[in-house]
Design an enzyme around this catalytic site. Structure first.
Site, PDB file in Angstrom:
ATOM      1  N   ASN A  96      -4.041  -4.846   7.036  1.00 56.60           N
ATOM      2  CA  ASN A  96      -2.613  -5.378   7.727  1.00 56.60           C
ATOM      3  C   ASN A  96      -2.032  -5.330   9.054  1.00 56.60           C
ATOM      4  O   ASN A  96      -1.356  -6.019   9.821  1.00 56.60           O
ATOM      5  CB  ASN A  96      -1.613  -4.837   6.684  1.00 56.60           C
TER       6      ASN A  96
ATOM      7  N   ASP B  67       0.978  -1.217   0.349  1.00 47.86           N
ATOM      8  CA  ASP B  67       0.186   0.007  -0.156  1.00 47.86           C
ATOM      9  C   ASP B  67       0.757   1.468  -0.021  1.00 47.86           C
ATOM     10  O   ASP B  67       0.428   2.515  -0.936  1.00 47.86           O
ATOM     11  CB  ASP B  67      -0.481  -0.149   0.971  1.00 47.86           C
TER      12      ASP B  67
ATOM     13  N   ASN C 244      -7.341  -9.159   2.197  1.00 51.32           N
ATOM     14  CA  ASN C 244      -8.716  -7.549   1.847  1.00 51.32           C
ATOM     15  C   ASN C 244     -10.111  -8.528   1.530  1.00 51.32           C
ATOM     16  O   ASN C 244     -11.043  -7.570   2.545  1.00 51.32           O
ATOM     17  CB  ASN C 244      -8.054  -6.850   1.093  1.00 51.32           C
TER      18      ASN C 244
ATOM     19  N   THR D 115      -7.362  -0.191  -1.071  1.00 53.67           N
ATOM     20  CA  THR D 115      -6.418  -1.839  -1.435  1.00 53.67           C
ATOM     21  C   THR D 115      -6.137  -2.133  -0.157  1.00 53.67           C
ATOM     22  O   THR D 115      -4.938  -2.794   0.340  1.00 53.67           O
ATOM     23  CB  THR D 115      -4.415  -0.588  -1.987  1.00 53.67           C
TER      24      THR D 115
ATOM     25  N   HIS E 180       1.399  -6.132  -4.563  1.00 51.21           N
ATOM     26  CA  HIS E 180       0.190  -6.237  -4.745  1.00 51.21           C
ATOM     27  C   HIS E 180      -0.723  -4.698  -5.315  1.00 51.21           C
ATOM     28  O   HIS E 180      -0.657  -4.421  -6.651  1.00 51.21           O
ATOM     29  CB  HIS E 180      -0.552  -6.645  -3.690  1.00 51.21           C
ATOM     30  N   ASP E 181      -0.309  -3.791  -4.592  1.00 51.09           N
ATOM     31  CA  ASP E 181      -1.415  -2.133  -4.260  1.00 51.09           C
ATOM     32  C   ASP E 181      -0.669  -0.992  -6.000  1.00 51.09           C
ATOM     33  O   ASP E 181      -2.594  -1.393  -6.002  1.00 51.09           O
ATOM     34  CB  ASP E 181      -1.038  -2.363  -2.876  1.00 51.09           C
TER      35      ASP E 181
HETATM   36  C1  BDR Z   1      -3.482  -7.446  -0.065  1.00 46.87           C
HETATM   37  O1  BDR Z   1      -3.521  -7.616   1.408  1.00 46.87           O
HETATM   38  C2  BDR Z   1      -2.533  -7.011   1.611  1.00 46.87           C
HETATM   39  O2  BDR Z   1      -1.102  -8.638   3.195  1.00 46.87           O
HETATM   40  C3  BDR Z   1      -1.435  -6.473   0.956  1.00 46.87           C
HETATM   41  O3  BDR Z   1      -1.336  -4.865   1.547  1.00 46.87           O
HETATM   42  C4  BDR Z   1      -2.444  -6.177  -0.220  1.00 46.87           C
HETATM   43  O4  BDR Z   1      -3.659  -4.436  -0.498  1.00 46.87           O
HETATM   44  C5  BDR Z   1      -3.093  -9.052  -0.988  1.00 46.87           C
HETATM   45  O5  BDR Z   1      -4.135  -9.897  -0.422  1.00 46.87           O
HETATM   46 CA    CA Z   2      -3.120  -3.717   1.250  1.00 47.52          CA
END
Ligand code: BDR
Ligand code: CA
Length: 314
Positions: A40, A15, A169, A126, A242-243
């Site tokens: 998180n 993020d 998420n 995110t 990811h984000d």
């Molecule tokens: C998502 O979960 C969190 O660990 C990361 O920030 C990302 O948004 C990935 O699964």
């Molecule tokens: Ca995230």
């Protein structure tokens, strides 16, 4: 005209990097505010981390709001095992200079969208979707102002990362995710199928570290920490980033490929709660409600990220 966005996040190294990418791109993106949610790590750390990113990006004009400290229905699950106790382990964590706004993030989202023109603001979640789900549930009239929602969440071919079938998420707040996926506004969903293609390999991290400005050094540090956990878990040469896929899609959508699908959220089953049922082949007869992004040009993604982080020259 830059696209007006609100980033709703739970930093989290990835993020945090998404925030840096957005803040380095003012020609394309006008960041109206950052809203933090518990995910998180707990809320008091996600809002602090968001403010630290404003310091690092030298963007003391950006306002940060704290939102929901727990999901709509379920108990909060956090992920210190992935992100470390601070949420952004790998960079130096200090007390942020940018202040926290006193307004609740959900009120900020509602107020901003109520004042905005039709389809004029893009939401970029995110983290768990609690803040966005709460705002839509409390004030459905805000939907008219949402241009689109570009979110990180879900998994189809990759399977889950926090349960065999659910991505973190969505698993943390499936009830909020259900509200969001049913909201009727255009959704672009970046799930693990695509984010697992943008691996922060040692070479890519080294290229970022070589930029030698404080934002890039912090990014390289966070990625090195992040890589330890995910390399061991997946056997990849680094962690999936990811984000930042959400922000990269807004900046350079031609890097990505997706398909319009129906995506439904499982909220009942103890075995598969948080699963995103992505109807990729259109077999359910349910209406399309999202674009499921499935492929990315990973080198192009890292070229973009590296070029934008280079803008933070000290
Ligand atoms: C998502 O979960 C969190 O660990 C990361 O920030 C990302 O948004 C990935 O699964
Ligand atoms: Ca995230």
């Amino acid at each position: 005209m830059p696209e007006k966005i609100i980033i709703d996040c739970d930093p989290g190294q990835d993020d945090a990097i998404a925030l840096l990418l957005a803040m380095a791109s003012p020609e394309e993106l006008e960041l109206l505010g950052i809203t933090a949610v518990a995910g998180n790590v707990p809320l008091h750390l996600t809002e602090r981390n968001a403010r630290l990113m404003c310091d690092l990006g030298r963007r003391d004009d950006i306002r940060v709001y704290a939102g929901c400290s727990k999901p709509m229905v379920r108990d909060l699950v956090t992920a210190e095992n992935v992100h470390g106790d601070t949420g952004i382990d790998g960079m130096q964590v200090t007390k942020p200079a940018v202040p926290l706004q006193s307004q609740h993030a959900v009120d900020f989202i509602i107020e901003t969208l109520k004042k905005a023109g039709e389809a004029s603001i893009t939401l970029v979640p995110t983290g768990p979707l609690t803040n966005i789900g709460m705002a839509i549930s409390r004030e459905p009239s805000i939907l008219r102002s949402i241009k689109r929602i570009v979110l990180m969440g879900g998994a189809m071919r990759e399977g889950g990362n926090y349960s065999p079938s659910a991505e973190f998420n969505i698993l943390v707040d499936p009830h909020a995710a259900k509200v969001v996926f049913a909201c009727g506004r255009p959704i672009t969903a970046m799930g693990l199928d695509v984010t697992h293609q943008v691996i922060a390999t040692k070479d890519r991290v080294a290229r970022i570290g070589a930029l030698e400005n404080s934002a890039a050094t912090a990014t390289a540090g966070m990625l090195s920490f992040f890589n330890r956990h995910d390399s061991a878990k997946y056997g990849f040469d680094g962690a999936p980033l990811h984000d930042p896929c959400t922000v990269a899609w807004l900046l350079q959508p031609d890097l990505f490929e997706g398909k319009d699908c129906n995506i439904a959220i499982e909220t009942e089953s103890p075995l598969t709660i948080g699963h995103t049922a992505v109807d990729f082949w259109g077999i359910s007869g349910r209406e399309v409600n999202a674009t499921w992004i499935h492929s990315v040009d990973a080198d192009g993604f890292y070229d973009l990220l590296t070029e934008r982080l280079a803008r933070y020259a000290d």
